[in-house]
Design a protein around this motif. Structure first.
Motif, PDB file in Angstrom:
ATOM      1  N   THR A   1      -5.826  11.854  -9.413  1.00  0.00           N
ATOM      2  CA  THR A   1      -5.067  10.656  -9.201  1.00  0.00           C
ATOM      3  C   THR A   1      -4.292  10.282 -10.317  1.00  0.00           C
ATOM      4  O   THR A   1      -4.239  10.575 -11.390  1.00  0.00           O
ATOM      5  CB  THR A   1      -6.113   9.370  -9.175  1.00  0.00           C
ATOM      6  OG1 THR A   1      -6.997   9.151 -10.302  1.00  0.00           O
ATOM      7  CG2 THR A   1      -7.131   9.403  -7.910  1.00  0.00           C
TER       8      THR A   1
ATOM      9  N   PHE B   1      -2.833  -1.464  -5.723  1.00  0.00           N
ATOM     10  CA  PHE B   1      -3.976  -0.516  -5.696  1.00  0.00           C
ATOM     11  C   PHE B   1      -5.212  -1.493  -5.580  1.00  0.00           C
ATOM     12  O   PHE B   1      -6.339  -0.750  -6.177  1.00  0.00           O
ATOM     13  CB  PHE B   1      -4.101  -0.026  -7.220  1.00  0.00           C
ATOM     14  CG  PHE B   1      -3.093   1.163  -7.186  1.00  0.00           C
ATOM     15  CD1 PHE B   1      -2.866   2.520  -6.364  1.00  0.00           C
ATOM     16  CD2 PHE B   1      -1.928   0.932  -8.160  1.00  0.00           C
ATOM     17  CE1 PHE B   1      -1.719   3.301  -6.638  1.00  0.00           C
ATOM     18  CE2 PHE B   1      -0.739   1.817  -8.426  1.00  0.00           C
ATOM     19  CZ  PHE B   1      -0.667   2.775  -7.526  1.00  0.00           C
ATOM     20  N   GLU B   2      -5.223  -2.338  -4.858  1.00  0.00           N
ATOM     21  CA  GLU B   2      -6.308  -3.265  -4.726  1.00  0.00           C
ATOM     22  C   GLU B   2      -7.207  -2.671  -3.548  1.00  0.00           C
ATOM     23  O   GLU B   2      -6.721  -2.070  -2.774  1.00  0.00           O
ATOM     24  CB  GLU B   2      -5.965  -4.635  -4.313  1.00  0.00           C
ATOM     25  CG  GLU B   2      -5.055  -5.463  -5.166  1.00  0.00           C
ATOM     26  CD  GLU B   2      -5.820  -5.878  -6.509  1.00  0.00           C
ATOM     27  OE1 GLU B   2      -7.006  -5.708  -6.383  1.00  0.00           O
ATOM     28  OE2 GLU B   2      -4.988  -6.233  -7.496  1.00  0.00           O
ATOM     29  N   PRO B   3      -8.595  -2.791  -3.914  1.00  0.00           N
ATOM     30  CA  PRO B   3      -9.450  -1.954  -2.776  1.00  0.00           C
ATOM     31  C   PRO B   3      -9.417  -2.604  -1.377  1.00  0.00           C
ATOM     32  O   PRO B   3      -9.524  -1.922  -0.361  1.00  0.00           O
ATOM     33  CB  PRO B   3     -10.776  -2.077  -3.261  1.00  0.00           C
ATOM     34  CG  PRO B   3     -10.744  -3.150  -4.322  1.00  0.00           C
ATOM     35  CD  PRO B   3      -9.279  -3.508  -4.894  1.00  0.00           C
ATOM     36  N   GLU B   4      -9.130  -4.069  -1.328  1.00  0.00           N
ATOM     37  CA  GLU B   4      -9.080  -4.790  -0.004  1.00  0.00           C
ATOM     38  C   GLU B   4      -7.814  -5.537   0.199  1.00  0.00           C
ATOM     39  O   GLU B   4      -8.090  -6.810   0.381  1.00  0.00           O
ATOM     40  CB  GLU B   4     -10.392  -5.447   0.586  1.00  0.00           C
ATOM     41  CG  GLU B   4     -11.774  -4.327   0.471  1.00  0.00           C
ATOM     42  CD  GLU B   4     -12.936  -5.344   0.639  1.00  0.00           C
ATOM     43  OE1 GLU B   4     -12.767  -6.576   0.806  1.00  0.00           O
ATOM     44  OE2 GLU B   4     -13.937  -4.702   1.073  1.00  0.00           O
TER      45      GLU B   4
ATOM     46  N   GLU C   1       0.807  -1.168   0.073  1.00  0.00           N
ATOM     47  CA  GLU C   1       0.008  -0.100   0.135  1.00  0.00           C
ATOM     48  C   GLU C   1       0.903   1.023  -0.080  1.00  0.00           C
ATOM     49  O   GLU C   1       0.634   2.288  -0.219  1.00  0.00           O
ATOM     50  CB  GLU C   1      -0.892   0.008   1.181  1.00  0.00           C
ATOM     51  CG  GLU C   1      -2.093  -0.809   1.128  1.00  0.00           C
ATOM     52  CD  GLU C   1      -3.076  -0.824   2.505  1.00  0.00           C
ATOM     53  OE1 GLU C   1      -4.089  -0.318   2.030  1.00  0.00           O
ATOM     54  OE2 GLU C   1      -2.841  -0.808   3.411  1.00  0.00           O
TER      55      GLU C   1
ATOM     56  N   GLU D   1      -1.117   7.106 -10.999  1.00  0.00           N
ATOM     57  CA  GLU D   1      -0.485   6.090 -10.445  1.00  0.00           C
ATOM     58  C   GLU D   1       1.030   5.959 -10.324  1.00  0.00           C
ATOM     59  O   GLU D   1       1.506   5.166  -9.330  1.00  0.00           O
ATOM     60  CB  GLU D   1      -0.665   4.553 -11.104  1.00  0.00           C
ATOM     61  CG  GLU D   1      -2.318   4.316 -11.482  1.00  0.00           C
ATOM     62  CD  GLU D   1      -2.434   2.936 -11.873  1.00  0.00           C
ATOM     63  OE1 GLU D   1      -1.563   2.178 -12.431  1.00  0.00           O
ATOM     64  OE2 GLU D   1      -3.766   2.367 -12.258  1.00  0.00           O
TER      65      GLU D   1
ATOM     66  N   VAL E   1      -6.223   5.160  -4.539  1.00  0.00           N
ATOM     67  CA  VAL E   1      -6.729   4.305  -3.440  1.00  0.00           C
ATOM     68  C   VAL E   1      -7.871   4.906  -2.762  1.00  0.00           C
ATOM     69  O   VAL E   1      -8.111   6.157  -2.986  1.00  0.00           O
ATOM     70  CB  VAL E   1      -5.682   4.032  -2.527  1.00  0.00           C
ATOM     71  CG1 VAL E   1      -4.603   3.110  -3.410  1.00  0.00           C
ATOM     72  CG2 VAL E   1      -4.988   5.278  -1.689  1.00  0.00           C
ATOM     73  N   GLU E   2      -8.711   4.265  -1.929  1.00  0.00           N
ATOM     74  CA  GLU E   2      -9.604   4.832  -1.152  1.00  0.00           C
ATOM     75  C   GLU E   2      -9.259   6.231  -0.359  1.00  0.00           C
ATOM     76  O   GLU E   2      -7.809   6.072   0.313  1.00  0.00           O
ATOM     77  CB  GLU E   2     -10.223   3.861  -0.125  1.00  0.00           C
ATOM     78  CG  GLU E   2     -11.074   2.965  -0.760  1.00  0.00           C
ATOM     79  CD  GLU E   2     -11.491   1.905   0.335  1.00  0.00           C
ATOM     80  OE1 GLU E   2     -12.913   2.043   0.490  1.00  0.00           O
ATOM     81  OE2 GLU E   2     -10.954   0.971   0.784  1.00  0.00           O
TER      82      GLU E   2
ATOM     83  N   THR F   1       2.299  -2.276   4.593  1.00  0.00           N
ATOM     84  CA  THR F   1       1.118  -1.352   4.896  1.00  0.00           C
ATOM     85  C   THR F   1       1.252  -0.457   6.103  1.00  0.00           C
ATOM     86  O   THR F   1       1.996  -0.642   7.075  1.00  0.00           O
ATOM     87  CB  THR F   1      -0.340  -2.090   4.924  1.00  0.00           C
ATOM     88  OG1 THR F   1      -1.340  -1.253   5.453  1.00  0.00           O
ATOM     89  CG2 THR F   1       0.083  -3.060   6.224  1.00  0.00           C
TER      90      THR F   1
ATOM     91  N   ARG G   1      -7.412   5.748   3.039  1.00  0.00           N
ATOM     92  CA  ARG G   1      -6.296   5.140   3.426  1.00  0.00           C
ATOM     93  C   ARG G   1      -5.196   6.029   2.852  1.00  0.00           C
ATOM     94  O   ARG G   1      -4.036   5.525   2.919  1.00  0.00           O
ATOM     95  CB  ARG G   1      -6.186   3.893   2.372  1.00  0.00           C
ATOM     96  CG  ARG G   1      -7.179   2.773   2.893  1.00  0.00           C
ATOM     97  CD  ARG G   1      -7.663   1.725   1.621  1.00  0.00           C
ATOM     98  NE  ARG G   1      -6.238   1.105   1.178  1.00  0.00           N
ATOM     99  CZ  ARG G   1      -6.339   0.419  -0.112  1.00  0.00           C
ATOM    100  NH1 ARG G   1      -7.436   0.123  -0.753  1.00  0.00           N
ATOM    101  NH2 ARG G   1      -5.114  -0.101  -0.688  1.00  0.00           N
TER     102      ARG G   1
END
Length: 303
Positions: free
Chosen positions: A222, A129-132, A99, A224, A198-199, A147, A202
């Motif tokens: 945004t 860049f995964e949500p969870e 993350e 990347e 990302v959210e 993280t 976070r």
């Protein structure tokens, strides 16, 4: 019926030249070797060796079996060796996600050393860049997550790595560069905040700077890529927030200026794994390298 043990038997007979020597190599008795040989000869109704020759010689049927042995046994031996290493946790696939989207500068030396020390382990990377990502860890889709979010989830263990400062990144011509008092959330509410996709919750600057004040920036944009984020800030398209070690590199080049967020936003970085991963040697081997190298790699915070 022809089995692996028969292939191993004929290979030993070829290498040793006698029933007694082959038995010694296979850790069985000479009578057991003779019995196995007769077993396969009786099954197919052929003779495999000329027993009276010294050393033993092979009939055409025996030579056919040896051809098969030379083809099959090397692959069989490699597979059984790999299975043993898998059982000891020495080989496999290490799937890594982060993350911390600017962590690869300090992570690369660790990965290079890990590849040298664990050559039988394949390294794989998630997009980051995964949500969870924590759920991906629990679902065994990844093995290690870098993280700053220490979520209290059962089944996940956290290894503290180091503390870093999240710095505000500005264009050298931005008015806040010359502000003498601490930069407050209200100073940035009319700004476009350039962030990773990302959210928002976070993001360090949102979670630890804006949210406690009940405020938010005017707009989020945004990208990347860290290099593109820096370029957007330098060209006065907005402001951003990055870890101190990332900002240092671009500040040295004069592209951007960084300032503390308030009295300073400090975050702790962790390596998260499944609690059961401690039993896997190649995952534990990676975790063992992290604290040793990160302390040497991370640049100190601004003062």
């Amino acid at each position: 019926m022809l089995e692996i043990r028969h292939l191993q038997l004929l290979t030993a007979l070829r290498e040793q030249g006698s029933l007694a020597a082959a038995a010694e190599e296979l850790y069985v008795t000479a009578s057991a070797v003779s019995h196995q040989l007769k077993e396969i000869e009786n099954y197919y109704g052929v003779s495999l060796v000329n027993r009276r020759s010294r050393p033993l010689s092979f009939t055409p049927a025996g030579k056919e079996v040896l051809k098969l042995a030379d083809s099959v046994l090397p692959q069989f031996n490699r597979t059984t060796a790999n299975l043993k290493r898998l059982g000891r946790g020495q080989t496999g696939q290490l799937r890594l996600a982060s993350e911390c989207h600017s962590c690869f500068d300090w992570l690369m030396p660790i990965l290079n050393r890990y590849r040298r020390e664990w050559q039988d382990v394949e390294l794989d990377f998630s997009s980051g860049f995964e949500p969870e990502p924590h759920q991906m860890l629990l679902d065994e889709e990844i093995d290690v997550l870098i993280t700053a979010s220490r979520l209290p989830l059962e089944g996940i263990s956290y290894l503290p790595l180091f503390q870093y400062e999240s710095r505000l990144v500005l264009s050298p011509t931005h008015p806040l560069v010359d502000k003498k008092s601490p930069i407050l959330p209200e100073d940035l509410i009319d700004e476009t905040l350039i962030v990773y996709p990302v959210e928002a919750k976070r993001l360090d600057i949102i979670a630890h700077f804006f949210a406690p004040a009940g405020l938010a920036p005017k707009k989020l944009r945004t990208t990347e890529l860290t290099a593109m984020l820096i370029q957007l800030v330098a060209s006065e398209r907005g402001v951003a927030s990055l870890p101190n070690w990332v900002v240092n590199e671009y500040e040295k080049k004069g592209w951007v200026i960084s300032r503390a967020l308030g009295e300073g936003v400090f975050c702790q970085l962790y390596a998260a794994t499944r609690s059961t991963s401690k039993e896997v040697a190649y995952i534990q081997g990676f975790l063992d390298l992290l604290p040793e190298i990160t302390h040497k790699s991370i640049l100190p915070a601004h003062h």
